[in-house]
Enzyme design. Structure first.
Site, PDB file in Angstrom:
ATOM      1  N   ASP B  99       0.865  -1.178   0.000  1.00 34.81           N
ATOM      2  CA  ASP B  99       0.000   0.000   0.000  1.00 34.81           C
ATOM      3  C   ASP B  99       0.908   1.236   0.000  1.00 34.81           C
ATOM      4  O   ASP B  99       1.755   1.373   0.886  1.00 34.81           O
ATOM      5  CB  ASP B  99      -0.859  -0.044   1.288  1.00 34.81           C
ATOM      6  CG  ASP B  99      -1.758   1.166   1.441  1.00 34.81           C
ATOM      7  OD1 ASP B  99      -1.894   1.944   0.480  1.00 34.81           O
ATOM      8  OD2 ASP B  99      -2.342   1.330   2.536  1.00 34.81           O
ATOM      9  N   ASP B 101       0.740   5.516  -0.223  1.00 35.07           N
ATOM     10  CA  ASP B 101      -0.254   6.559  -0.047  1.00 35.07           C
ATOM     11  C   ASP B 101       0.393   7.936  -0.191  1.00 35.07           C
ATOM     12  O   ASP B 101       1.510   8.155   0.290  1.00 35.07           O
ATOM     13  CB  ASP B 101      -0.871   6.420   1.355  1.00 35.07           C
ATOM     14  CG  ASP B 101      -2.193   7.143   1.461  1.00 35.07           C
ATOM     15  OD1 ASP B 101      -3.232   6.457   1.517  1.00 35.07           O
ATOM     16  OD2 ASP B 101      -2.193   8.395   1.460  1.00 35.07           O
ATOM     17  N   ASP B 288       3.414   1.124   3.283  1.00 31.09           N
ATOM     18  CA  ASP B 288       2.927   0.983   4.653  1.00 31.09           C
ATOM     19  C   ASP B 288       3.375  -0.388   5.153  1.00 31.09           C
ATOM     20  O   ASP B 288       2.861  -1.430   4.730  1.00 31.09           O
ATOM     21  CB  ASP B 288       1.395   1.107   4.654  1.00 31.09           C
ATOM     22  CG  ASP B 288       0.813   1.051   6.056  1.00 31.09           C
ATOM     23  OD1 ASP B 288       1.440   0.439   6.945  1.00 31.09           O
ATOM     24  OD2 ASP B 288      -0.275   1.611   6.257  1.00 31.09           O
TER      25      ASP B 288
END
Lengths: 338, 382
Positions: B99, B101, B288
Site C-alpha cells: 500500500d 499513499d 505501509d
C-alpha cells in the site's frame, strides 16, 4: 556414469539415509555396543558430546564406520541423558560440525557433479531447498522465498534481504553463507532424530555413561539469570508518553507496549491499567487482548516482544546510543540479579 | 476515521448511491478464491463487522445491497474456515500486498489542498487546531489530491514495480495494481510461491522496499578499530540494493580505491553510514509496513467504493495513463443539491466543478465525493 556418495561423505554426514542403509546392511544390533571392542566408540561419543557441551565443535574425523557408529551412540547417549538443554545444545553443535564439512566440500570439491549430488542430498532431499551451485566459482543461488523463510529467523542485520546480492528472484551467497542458512534446520533434524527415537532397551554400557553425564550436567542448566529492568527503552518510553498524553497509539505500538510489559513481569492488571488513559479505552476489549497476548486466551501462545528490526520497519523505533547492538527492546537497561 | 457528518440525509443519500452501484456492478472480477476469504465491512456508524464469509459473488452482492456498508474489506489470507475466530480459521497462505499513499510522500503541495474539518460541527477551518466555529471540536485533515500528487505517487508505484520485477523476480502475471479509491495505490501479488511467507519474512521484504537496514559492509566498507577497511563482498556489488548504492556512488567491483576515498571524504565509517542512510531513504519506496507484514489483514476489496471519497478501488492496467478522478469515478450522474462548506475546485469524470459556499446542483458522484470528504452536505432543495 552415475555419481554416488562415497565413504568420506558418509563419515561427514552420518544423518543421511545412506548411512542408515549402511547400518541395516551390516545387520548391526544395539546389544553389540556392550561388547568390549566397542568401548572406544562409546568413549569417542562421550568425548564428542562433552566437547559440544563445552561449546566447541568436534572437528576430529575418522573412518566412516567409526563416524556412523559414533553418531548413533551420541544420539543414544543424549536420549538416555534426557535433559532438554543437552539435546538442544548437542543438536546445534552437531549441526555446526556438519556445516564446517559441508562448507569445505562445496568450496573445494572439484567435481561439479559431486557438488550437485551433495546439494541434492542435503539441501533438496532433506530441506526442500533448490540450490544452484556455480561450476566455476563458490557462489550459490537460491530463490528469494527459500532465502526469506530461513534468513528471517536470523537476528544479525547482515541476513536482511537488503544486505544481500539479489537479482531476478534469486539471492546469491558464498558457500559459507549458503550452509549457514540451514544450520537451524540441520539442528532441528538432529534434535527430532533424538526426540523420535523409539523406546528401545539402551545398552548397559551406554546407559551407565549416560547416567554419569546426567549427574555431571543436570545442575548446570538451571536458569539462574534473573534480571531487573533499570530503565525502559526509548521505544517504550515514547509509547508511554503518548498514552499519558491521552492520545491514541497505533495497534502495533500497543502490541509492543503490552508484550514488553508482560515480558518484564508486569501482571495483566498492571498492563490493563497502562491503557486506561487511551481515548478509546474499553476495559473488556483491553482485558481480552492483554490476556490473549499473555497466552491465557485463544491459542494460548504467549506473544514475544517484537524485535528491534521489526520496530524499525514499523516506525516504532526511537533508538539512542545505548540501543546499539540490541536485537530486542527487552535487552535494554537490564541488570542481572545475583 | 469516518469523515461523513453524521446526518441522516447525508447517510441516506450515500447509502442510495452506493446501493445502486453495487446493484448495477454486481461482479467482482478480481476477487479470487472467494470461499477462502474472510470479509469485513465498516458501517456508516463506524462499527466494523468481521469474520464474514461468502460462497460466491452472488451472496456477497446480496449482502452489500441489503446492508450497504461504507467500506468493504476482504482478507489477503486464504483460510480453511474463514468465518471462524482468528485462531481457528486454518490459515492456508496469504497474498503479498503493498500500500502506498500520497500522505506518506511529504509533498509540498499538500497544504494547498488540505482542509481541516471540525469533528463536531463540520465547519471547515483553515488550520489544524480547535474549531473556531463551535470552540469545542477538534479538526481532522481531509485532502483533495492534485495532479502533482498523483504524478508523484505513480513514480513511487513504478519504483515499487521495479523492485518486484527486477529484484524479487515476481512475474507480471501475478501482480495486480489498483487505485485505492482515495489517495494511493494497492498492489496484490498472488504468486503461489510466496503465499506461505510468514510475517517475519514479509517484514524482510518490507525493509527491502523501504530501504531499511542497509549496512556499510554490504557495499564493502567494514569497521576496523577506529577506522575502516575496504573489502568488497564475494557475491559482488552489482545486483539488488548494492547495485543501486554502487551506481549512486559511481563505483564498481574494481573501485576499491575510489570507495576508500569516498568514505574518507564522508568523514569515515560513521559519516559514510549516515550518507548511506540518506541514499537508501531516497531510493526506497514509502510503503505501509504494517499492511505488508500482516498475514491476517482485511484489505479494501477491489471493485468496492472507498468511503473516504466515493471513488472505486479500480484496477489499473496502465499506471501512466490511469486517471483516478476519471477512471475510478463510477457513481451515478443523476443531479442533486449540495451545500459546500468551503470554496473549492474539483475535476471528476473529466468535468471541472468550481463550488462556492452556496447551494449547488451537481452530479451524484460529485456530491458523494464531497460528502465523503466532509466538505459538503446534501440539501433537500428541489
Amino acid at each position: 556414469m552415475s555419481i554416488k556418495l562415497g565413504s568420506s561423505e558418509l563419515a561427514k554426514y552420518p544423518f543421511l539415509q545412506e548411512a542408515s542403509d549402511y547400518i541395516h546392511e551390516t545387520k548391526f544390533d544395539f546389544e553389540e555396543f556392550d561388547r568390549p571392542e566397542m568401548i572406544h566408540i562409546i568413549n569417542r561419543a562421550v568425548e564428542k558430546l562433552e566437547n559440544e557441551l563445552k561449546g566447541n565443535v568436534y572437528s576430529n574425523l575418522d573412518e566412516y564406520e567409526i563416524e556412523i557408529m559414533t553418531f548413533m551412540v551420541s544420539l543414544l547417549l543424549i536420549k538416555s541423558i534426557g535433559l532438554e538443554e543437552v539435546s538442544k545444545k548437542c543438536s546445534l553443535f552437531e549441526a555446526m560440525r556438519v556445516e564446517k564439512f559441508l562448507s569445505s566440500d562445496l568450496s573445494n570439491e572439484r567435481s561439479v557433479e559431486k557438488k550437485k549430488l551433495l546439494v541434492q542430498k542435503i539441501f533438496l532431499e532433506l530441506f526442500k531447498i533448490n540450490i544452484d551451485v556455480n561450476s566455476t566459482s563458490s557462489i550459490c543461488k537460491l530463490s528469494v522465498p527459500d532465502y526469506l523463510q530461513r534468513a528471517s529467523k536470523m537476528y544479525e542485520q547482515e541476513w536482511k534481504l537488503i544486505n544481500r546480492s539479489v537479482k531476478d528472484g534469486y539471492v546469491y551467497l558464498d558457500t559459507d553463507e549458503t550452509v549457514r542458512l540451514i544450520r537451524n534446520e540441520l539442528s532441528n533434524l538432529i534434535y527430532s532424530r533424538i526426540k523420535n527415537m523409539k523406546a528401545i532397551e539402551i545398552p548397559v554400557s551406554i546407559k551407565s555413561k549416560a547416567d554419569e553425564l546426567r549427574n555431571k550436567y543436570s545442575g548446570r542448566y538451571v536458569y539462574k539469570n534473573q534480571f531487573k529492568i533499570l530503565e525502559y527503552p526509548p521505544c517504550i518510553k515514547h509509547a508511554m508518553e503518548i498514552i499519558n498524553k491521552g492520545e491514541n497509539l497505533p495497534h502495533s505500538a500497543r502490541f509492543m507496549l503490552a508484550t514488553y510489559m508482560l515480558a518484564i513481569g508486569k501482571t495483566e492488571e498492571d498492563v490493563i491499567d497502562i491503557f486506561k488513559n487511551s481515548p478509546d479505552y474499553n476495559e473488556k476489549i483491553t482485558r481480552y487482548q492483554v490476556e490473549h497476548l499473555a497466552g491465557k486466551k485463544g491459542s494460548h501462545t504467549k506473544y514475544s516482544v517484537p524485535s528491534c528490526d521489526r520496530l524499525r520497519s514499523e516506525d516504532l523505533c526511537f533508538a539512542i546510543k545505548e540501543c546499539e547492538n540490541l536485537i530486542n527492546p527487552i535487552q535494554f537497561g537490564r541488570r542481572k540479579i545475583r | 476515521m469516518n469523515q461523513i457528518q453524521n446526518t441522516g440525509e447525508n447517510i441516506n443519500f450515500l447509502r442510495n448511491v452506493f446501493r445502486k452501484y453495487y446493484f448495477e456492478n454486481n461482479h467482482f472480477p478480481y476477487l479470487y478464491s472467494i470461499e477462502k476469504r474472510e470479509f469485513g465491512y465498516r458501517k456508516f456508524d463506524s462499527l466494523v463487522v468481521r469474520h464474514l464469509s461468502f460462497n460466491n459473488v452472488g451472496e456477497l452482492v446480496a449482502e452489500l445491497v441489503r446492508n450497504v456498508p461504507l467500506d468493504i474489506y476482504y482478507s489477503n489470507a486464504y483460510y480453511g474456515l474463514p468465518s471462524n475466530p482468528i485462531n481457528e480459521k486454518q490459515w492456508e497462505g496469504a497474498d503479498l500486498i503493498f500500500d502506498i499513499d500520497i500522505k506518506d510522500l511529504d509533498l509540498p503541495c499538500i497544504h494547498e489542498h488540505t482542509y481541516y474539518v471540525c469533528n463536531l460541527c463540520g465547519y471547515v477551518n483553515s488550520e489544524r487546531k480547535q474549531c473556531i466555529n463551535c470552540n469545542k471540536g477538534k479538526t481532522y485533515d481531509t485532502s483533495i489530491p492534485c495532479k502533482r500528487c498523483f504524478l508523484s505517487i505513480k513514480k513511487e508505484a513504478a519504483k515499487l514495480l521495479d523492485f518486484l520485477y527486477c529484484d524479487l523476480g515476481i512475474k507480471e502475471k501475478f501482480v495486480e495494481i489498483f487505485f485505492s479509491g482515495n489517495a494511493g495505490f494497492h498492489f496484490h501479488i498472488n504468486d503461489p510461491s510466496i503465499r506461505n511467507l510468514d510475517s517475519n519474512s514479509r517484514a524482510n521484504v518490507t525493509d527491502y522496499i523501504l530501504g531499511n537496514g542497509f549496512m556499510c559492509e554490504s557495499i564493502g566498507v567494514r569497521k576496523y578499530r577506529n577506522g575502516f577497511v575496504i573489502k568488497l563482498p564475494k557475491s559482488g556489488i552489482m545486483t539488488g540494493w548494492r547495485k543501486k548504492i554502487a551506481s549512486n556512488l559511481g563505483i564498481n567491483q574494481k573501485s576499491e580505491l575510489k570507495l576508500k576515498n569516498i568514505v574518507e571524504a564522508s568523514g569515515g565509517y560513521e559519516g559514510f553510514r549516515n550518507e548511506l542512510n540518506k541514499m537508501t531513504r531516497n531510493n526506497g519506496v514509502p510503503i505501509d509496513a504494517q499492511v505488508t507484514n500482516d498475514i491476517h489483514r482485511v484489505f479494501r476489496l477491489p471493485g468496492s467504493i472507498n468511503g473516504k471519497s466515493g471513488l472505486t478501488k479500480a484496477k489499473c492496467d496502465d499506471l501512466e495513463s490511469f486517471n483516478p478522478n476519471n477512471d475510478a469515478c463510477m457513481l451515478s450522474d443523476s443531479e442533486v443539491y449540495v451545500n459546500p462548506k468551503t470554496k473549492l475546485k474539483i475535476t471528476l469524470k473529466n468535468n471541472t466543478f468550481r463550488l462556492d459556499n452556496a447551494l449547488e446542483k451537481v452530479p451524484s458522484y460529485v456530491a458523494a465525493y464531497l460528502i465523503c470528504k466532509g466538505l459538503a452536505s446534501i440539501s433537500n432543495a428541489q
